[in-house]
Write a protein that holds these residues in place. Sequence first.
Motif, PDB file in Angstrom:
ATOM      1  N   SER A 345      71.991  -5.874 -43.239  1.00  0.00           N
ATOM      2  CA  SER A 345      70.341  -6.961 -42.782  1.00  0.00           C
ATOM      3  C   SER A 345      70.380  -7.290 -45.045  1.00  0.00           C
ATOM      4  O   SER A 345      70.297  -8.230 -44.705  1.00  0.00           O
ATOM      5  N   PHE A 346      71.738  -7.069 -45.284  1.00  0.00           N
ATOM      6  CA  PHE A 346      71.418  -7.227 -47.135  1.00  0.00           C
ATOM      7  C   PHE A 346      72.779  -6.691 -47.680  1.00  0.00           C
ATOM      8  O   PHE A 346      72.599  -5.570 -48.351  1.00  0.00           O
ATOM      9  N   PRO A 347      73.182  -7.290 -47.305  1.00  0.00           N
ATOM     10  CA  PRO A 347      74.857  -7.196 -48.034  1.00  0.00           C
ATOM     11  C   PRO A 347      75.100  -7.483 -49.741  1.00  0.00           C
ATOM     12  O   PRO A 347      74.418  -8.641 -50.172  1.00  0.00           O
ATOM     13  N   GLN A 348      75.389  -6.899 -50.134  1.00  0.00           N
ATOM     14  CA  GLN A 348      75.903  -7.078 -51.624  1.00  0.00           C
ATOM     15  C   GLN A 348      74.199  -7.174 -52.475  1.00  0.00           C
ATOM     16  O   GLN A 348      74.197  -7.907 -53.286  1.00  0.00           O
ATOM     17  N   LYS A 349      72.675  -6.669 -51.645  1.00  0.00           N
ATOM     18  CA  LYS A 349      71.387  -7.380 -52.314  1.00  0.00           C
ATOM     19  C   LYS A 349      70.478  -6.099 -52.476  1.00  0.00           C
ATOM     20  O   LYS A 349      70.267  -6.275 -54.165  1.00  0.00           O
ATOM     21  N   VAL A 350      71.393  -5.135 -52.303  1.00  0.00           N
ATOM     22  CA  VAL A 350      70.473  -3.436 -52.682  1.00  0.00           C
ATOM     23  C   VAL A 350      71.676  -2.867 -53.918  1.00  0.00           C
ATOM     24  O   VAL A 350      72.555  -2.752 -53.756  1.00  0.00           O
ATOM     25  N   LYS A 351      70.475  -2.161 -54.490  1.00  0.00           N
ATOM     26  CA  LYS A 351      70.736  -2.355 -56.402  1.00  0.00           C
ATOM     27  C   LYS A 351      70.251  -1.107 -56.584  1.00  0.00           C
ATOM     28  O   LYS A 351      69.431  -0.883 -56.369  1.00  0.00           O
ATOM     29  N   GLY A 376      70.566   2.362 -40.255  1.00  0.00           N
ATOM     30  CA  GLY A 376      72.138   2.775 -41.184  1.00  0.00           C
ATOM     31  C   GLY A 376      70.837   2.993 -42.023  1.00  0.00           C
ATOM     32  O   GLY A 376      69.330   2.395 -41.933  1.00  0.00           O
ATOM     33  N   PHE A 377      71.086   3.318 -43.085  1.00  0.00           N
ATOM     34  CA  PHE A 377      70.367   3.519 -44.897  1.00  0.00           C
ATOM     35  C   PHE A 377      71.608   2.819 -45.940  1.00  0.00           C
ATOM     36  O   PHE A 377      72.376   3.132 -46.136  1.00  0.00           O
ATOM     37  N   TYR A 378      71.015   3.505 -47.103  1.00  0.00           N
ATOM     38  CA  TYR A 378      71.746   2.735 -48.505  1.00  0.00           C
ATOM     39  C   TYR A 378      71.468   3.848 -49.049  1.00  0.00           C
ATOM     40  O   TYR A 378      70.735   4.382 -49.459  1.00  0.00           O
ATOM     41  N   TYR A 379      72.604   4.403 -49.717  1.00  0.00           N
ATOM     42  CA  TYR A 379      73.224   5.567 -50.732  1.00  0.00           C
ATOM     43  C   TYR A 379      73.652   4.583 -51.734  1.00  0.00           C
ATOM     44  O   TYR A 379      74.484   3.721 -51.711  1.00  0.00           O
ATOM     45  N   CYS A 380      73.401   5.485 -53.017  1.00  0.00           N
ATOM     46  CA  CYS A 380      74.761   5.091 -54.280  1.00  0.00           C
ATOM     47  C   CYS A 380      74.934   6.217 -54.923  1.00  0.00           C
ATOM     48  O   CYS A 380      75.002   7.079 -54.529  1.00  0.00           O
ATOM     49  N   LYS A 381      76.297   5.633 -54.673  1.00  0.00           N
ATOM     50  CA  LYS A 381      77.806   6.738 -54.879  1.00  0.00           C
ATOM     51  C   LYS A 381      78.219   6.553 -56.246  1.00  0.00           C
ATOM     52  O   LYS A 381      79.293   7.530 -55.863  1.00  0.00           O
ATOM     53  N   HIS A 395      66.143   3.831 -46.766  1.00  0.00           N
ATOM     54  CA  HIS A 395      66.355   3.641 -45.571  1.00  0.00           C
ATOM     55  C   HIS A 395      66.019   2.525 -44.995  1.00  0.00           C
ATOM     56  O   HIS A 395      65.936   1.732 -45.646  1.00  0.00           O
ATOM     57  N   GLU A 396      67.037   1.521 -43.523  1.00  0.00           N
ATOM     58  CA  GLU A 396      67.289   0.110 -43.998  1.00  0.00           C
ATOM     59  C   GLU A 396      65.750   0.293 -43.241  1.00  0.00           C
ATOM     60  O   GLU A 396      65.212  -0.854 -43.242  1.00  0.00           O
ATOM     61  N   ASP A 397      65.109   0.749 -42.616  1.00  0.00           N
ATOM     62  CA  ASP A 397      63.583   0.541 -41.474  1.00  0.00           C
ATOM     63  C   ASP A 397      62.943   0.273 -43.259  1.00  0.00           C
ATOM     64  O   ASP A 397      61.574  -1.225 -43.192  1.00  0.00           O
ATOM     65  N   LEU A 398      62.728   1.243 -44.126  1.00  0.00           N
ATOM     66  CA  LEU A 398      62.056   0.993 -44.881  1.00  0.00           C
ATOM     67  C   LEU A 398      62.152  -0.269 -45.963  1.00  0.00           C
ATOM     68  O   LEU A 398      60.928  -1.165 -45.937  1.00  0.00           O
ATOM     69  N   LEU A 399      63.389  -0.552 -45.994  1.00  0.00           N
ATOM     70  CA  LEU A 399      63.407  -2.272 -46.993  1.00  0.00           C
ATOM     71  C   LEU A 399      63.624  -3.503 -45.994  1.00  0.00           C
ATOM     72  O   LEU A 399      62.518  -4.450 -46.145  1.00  0.00           O
TER      73      LEU A 399
END
Length: 561
Positions: A345-351, A376-381, A395-399
């Motif tokens: 839902s947030f392509p290339q937007k989450v930093k 889905g979820f987002y993580y920094c690698k 987590h994606e839902d929280l965002l």
Amino acid sequence: MARKSRRANVVQEKKEELQVFASIITQKQLATAAYARLSVEKENDESIQTQIELLHQYIQDHEEYKLVDTYVDDGYTGTDFDRPEFIRLMDDVRTGKIQAIIVKDLSRFGRNFIETGYYIETIFPCLNVRLISINDEFDSSRAEDRNSMVMPIKNMINEMYAKDASKKRVLSFEMHSQRGDMKIAKSIYGYYVDKEKNQLKVNLETAPIVQAIFRWYQMGKGTGDIVKRLKMLDIMTPFAYKATHEIEMEIPETDRWTGDRIKTILLNQSYIGSTVYGKRKAAKYRNMPEHHTDPSEWIIHENTHEAIVAEPDFEEVQERWEKRSDFMKESFRRGRSRWAGVEDSFPQKVKCMECGTTMTYMRYTNFGQSQGVRKGFYYCKEYDGKPGYCRQKVHEDLLKITVMDQIHHMIKVMCDKKEVLEKMKEGTCEKGELVSLRVKIQNMQYRLMKAEETSATLYENFATGLLDEQEYLALKEHYVQEKEKLTEGINQAQVRKRMVEKSIEEFLEVEKNLEQYLDDRSFNQKLIDELVDKIFVSSKGMIEVRMKCSDVFQKVMEIME
């Protein structure tokens, strides 16, 4: 009688002096822009600085113009009006900051026949802006210049010249590429440029790094693992090395080793001693922008310099890369099929707020339920060279909940401000910057009118003996300065007033489009795409949402204070 005659002569001289002086000070100066451009083709030996000096001297020699700003597009073709400084110039024209534009000649303004004519014949007359071309002796305020057949012909010639120059440049590049004697403009990581011989020479500091990258890949290490090793060894990136050892440039904080940089090195035929031309092409005369070409179009010259990597090793790496690419494409295809309907839902937007890296979107299935809920979820690698990773997760839902709350809060605030802004625009509101500007302009206009009335009676008072010469000259100087100061203040206030009105109109336009979503609390992907610029996530649980229209919102908040 003689005394009376001398008195009459003195009075007449004073009157003529005052009339000349008054004509000079009452002449309105136009807020003027100097625009200079020099194309990538370098049409002649003229420098951009020479153009600027010519424009400034012309404005200085003509009292009706007042230089406000200088706009310079160095290295931009005249066939395209998408130039950064030209765009800034037109923004200032539309807000009323600029009333006249001075160029060296019309080809500096543009070499596109149709668009140049449209600006001269339509846009500038509508905005009441003058375009002056020094060498062409052209002034768009003169009807005979606008209607002359000479200008369209010159514009056509300028466009043809630009296309011809671009064509010659492309043909020259192709000829030198075929012969293999093209001048080497910059070095490649692992080499330096011997300018005397026009040849790449092995760089003993960076060549071993290139060789190590090839060996690691042959050992089965992926680009991610190679990046980790380079960071652990604290190896400078190609850009950082060049900025440190070859050219003086500031190294941005975001500069780091990436998988794409490893890919560029592994696929570069320069490391086996070959020179490749034509990987990118552009031809302005064909309206062809710069683009990557198919490998079949490349021109390859072998053994042009010493190799860093043996050819058998290079071929092995290419085979491994091709197999890996095919495997990844197939995996991606299967993954897309399996996870159809579960999109980022947030392509290339989450930093990541800690390291600035774009966070990776990862899908998973909750098998605790009978059907399995796919989320889905987002993580920094990002790997910082020390044991462990950044390990940032959200987590994606929280965002989704957080971002939609922020959007609806912004829509509510905008709707609340709508009524006040509309009243401010209509002039029925009693507070805000726009009201203050209107009052300020009216006050200064009244003071200017009074100053002009008073200054008009000075000479009469001097002639009738109410003022002596010293008093008359002192008061005349005072009112001249007062009128100049008030005129300048009115012009500045009117420019600011137009900018404020433009900001209010932009705000009301955005509000009008968003008002329909005021009572809709559901997740809306369209709003996300249109409004959200970046989302910063902190390991401490803080989430910051940056909107695309935040500058419009901020301007209006300042206006209303």
